[in-house]
Design an enzyme around this catalytic site. Sequence first.
Site, PDB file in Angstrom:
ATOM      1  N   GLY A 200      -2.959 -43.088 -70.231  1.00 34.53           N
ATOM      2  CA  GLY A 200      -2.281 -43.502 -68.996  1.00 34.53           C
ATOM      3  C   GLY A 200      -0.799 -43.224 -69.091  1.00 34.53           C
ATOM      4  O   GLY A 200      -0.353 -42.470 -69.960  1.00 34.53           O
ATOM      5  N   ASN A 201      -0.026 -43.803 -68.213  1.00 34.20           N
ATOM      6  CA  ASN A 201       1.428 -43.676 -68.284  1.00 34.20           C
ATOM      7  C   ASN A 201       2.076 -44.941 -67.756  1.00 34.20           C
ATOM      8  O   ASN A 201       1.382 -45.860 -67.332  1.00 34.20           O
ATOM      9  CB  ASN A 201       1.899 -42.427 -67.517  1.00 34.20           C
ATOM     10  CG  ASN A 201       1.531 -42.498 -66.052  1.00 34.20           C
ATOM     11  OD1 ASN A 201       2.032 -43.338 -65.313  1.00 34.20           O
ATOM     12  ND2 ASN A 201       0.611 -41.626 -65.622  1.00 34.20           N
ATOM     13  N   ARG A 202       3.415 -44.982 -67.797  1.00 38.28           N
ATOM     14  CA  ARG A 202       4.108 -46.248 -67.542  1.00 38.28           C
ATOM     15  C   ARG A 202       4.423 -46.511 -66.073  1.00 38.28           C
ATOM     16  O   ARG A 202       5.163 -47.435 -65.748  1.00 38.28           O
ATOM     17  CB  ARG A 202       5.390 -46.294 -68.369  1.00 38.28           C
ATOM     18  CG  ARG A 202       5.096 -46.486 -69.846  1.00 38.28           C
ATOM     19  CD  ARG A 202       6.291 -46.163 -70.706  1.00 38.28           C
ATOM     20  NE  ARG A 202       7.485 -46.891 -70.287  1.00 38.28           N
ATOM     21  CZ  ARG A 202       8.707 -46.619 -70.728  1.00 38.28           C
ATOM     22  NH1 ARG A 202       8.889 -45.645 -71.577  1.00 38.28           N
ATOM     23  NH2 ARG A 202       9.726 -47.323 -70.317  1.00 38.28           N
ATOM     24  N   SER A 203       3.898 -45.706 -65.171  1.00 38.16           N
ATOM     25  CA  SER A 203       4.183 -45.948 -63.748  1.00 38.16           C
ATOM     26  C   SER A 203       3.654 -47.327 -63.330  1.00 38.16           C
ATOM     27  O   SER A 203       2.545 -47.714 -63.676  1.00 38.16           O
ATOM     28  CB  SER A 203       3.507 -44.852 -62.908  1.00 38.16           C
ATOM     29  OG  SER A 203       3.491 -45.239 -61.560  1.00 38.16           O
ATOM     30  N   ALA A 267       1.898 -41.115 -60.333  1.00 35.70           N
ATOM     31  CA  ALA A 267       2.132 -40.360 -61.569  1.00 35.70           C
ATOM     32  C   ALA A 267       0.758 -39.918 -62.066  1.00 35.70           C
ATOM     33  O   ALA A 267       0.109 -40.622 -62.844  1.00 35.70           O
ATOM     34  CB  ALA A 267       2.836 -41.230 -62.593  1.00 35.70           C
TER      35      ALA A 267
END
Length: 388
Positions: A200-203, A267
């Site tokens: 995943g990512n930090r969005s 994102a």
Amino acid sequence: MNVVLAVGGGIAAYKSAIVVRELQRGGAKVRVVMTKAAQRFIGSATFAGLTGEKVVTSLWEHPGEIHVELGNWADAIVVAPATMDLLAKAAAGLGDDPVLATLSCAKGQVFFAPAMHWRMWERPSTQRSVATLTADGATMIGPDSGPLASGESGLGRMSEPEAIAAAVLAAGRGADLKGATVLVSAGPTHEDLDPVRFLGNRSTGRMGFAVAAVAASRGAKAILVAGPSALPTPPGVERVDVRSARDMEAAIRAHLASADAVVMAAAVADYRPADTADEKIKKSEGGKSLALVRNPDILAGLGAGREGDRPVLVGFALETSDAPAKARAKLERKKVDLVVANLAKHGFGGEENEVTLVDAEGDETLPRSSKRAIAHAICDRIAARLAS
Ligand code: CTP
């Protein structure tokens, strides 16, 4: 837009200075009037400093009829905080202080942001005041639920300054997106490795949620395709929850035919694991490598498949350097109408951001603003394109 901020005498008056700042960020000119009690909670010098205008604290210190002049000048008057006492007096049509006298001369829209103890808010007489003022055409903003000055928690807290300013500014703009459907993606995508792990990512989704909220407040049908995000659904927004990039693409395509504009604020993960295991992957000796495959580029797919100039396509570019230049390259490569460029150091997770709007006509760098104000700037561009 000309706005008179009328400050009542409650502890929430300390937040009214932020209301001024947020209104100004949204492009409004602000003048301030205060009751006597308000001046016990916050100094008029604060408002004079913020607005560059003399603050009206008495009906006797100004030549001529200051309340008539203010009532004429204002496109909107917002009373924040609106105490129980002020609501009752305004509902009864009294006019013996600068705030009440100005309200009695209001030509534009009138808003009240009530703030009081929950028991005062629940009182039948307060509810009668609110019902009378609403029937007379005023709009209530809040109150919200939450911690109160008494240490208790309940309904009666003044709405956040950003929300108060946004409601007033939105009313000033009118419903310029009425009839349009705006499809917005937000948040990260989660690409599953196995039933318990993902890439995943930090969005957080804040920017996209703000665009959907603002589009809805300006009259659009707003459909929010949200990757995993803890944020609450904004009022008036239709939400479709998705997980992976491919889910997101399917949800967007399912709503594409009705969309007049698509804002890709999500994102989206560029890669996903080549395989998703059905069972939890067990550890083994030594290291491990992951095989990744490319995800579809949703925005580029929309740009390539578009005939004519609908839907209006808006993308985001999160970069670590040279954001506007890289955004221009994305604008052309993905064949979209507008790219909102920002640097990773400015944007992640916070309530504010610093962005440059990049389109065929040029670059416009906005001052550092709330994500809501940026969402308005994006919606301004969408509304202009839909009108042309
Ligand atoms: N986007 C998309 N589908 C993807 C990746 C990105 O629709 N698989 C969209 C994003 O929602 C955003 C825009 O494309 O609006 C830019 O995404 P970004 O990852 O910053 O750009 P990329 O084109 O992937 O370029 P690069 O990875 O080279 O920075």
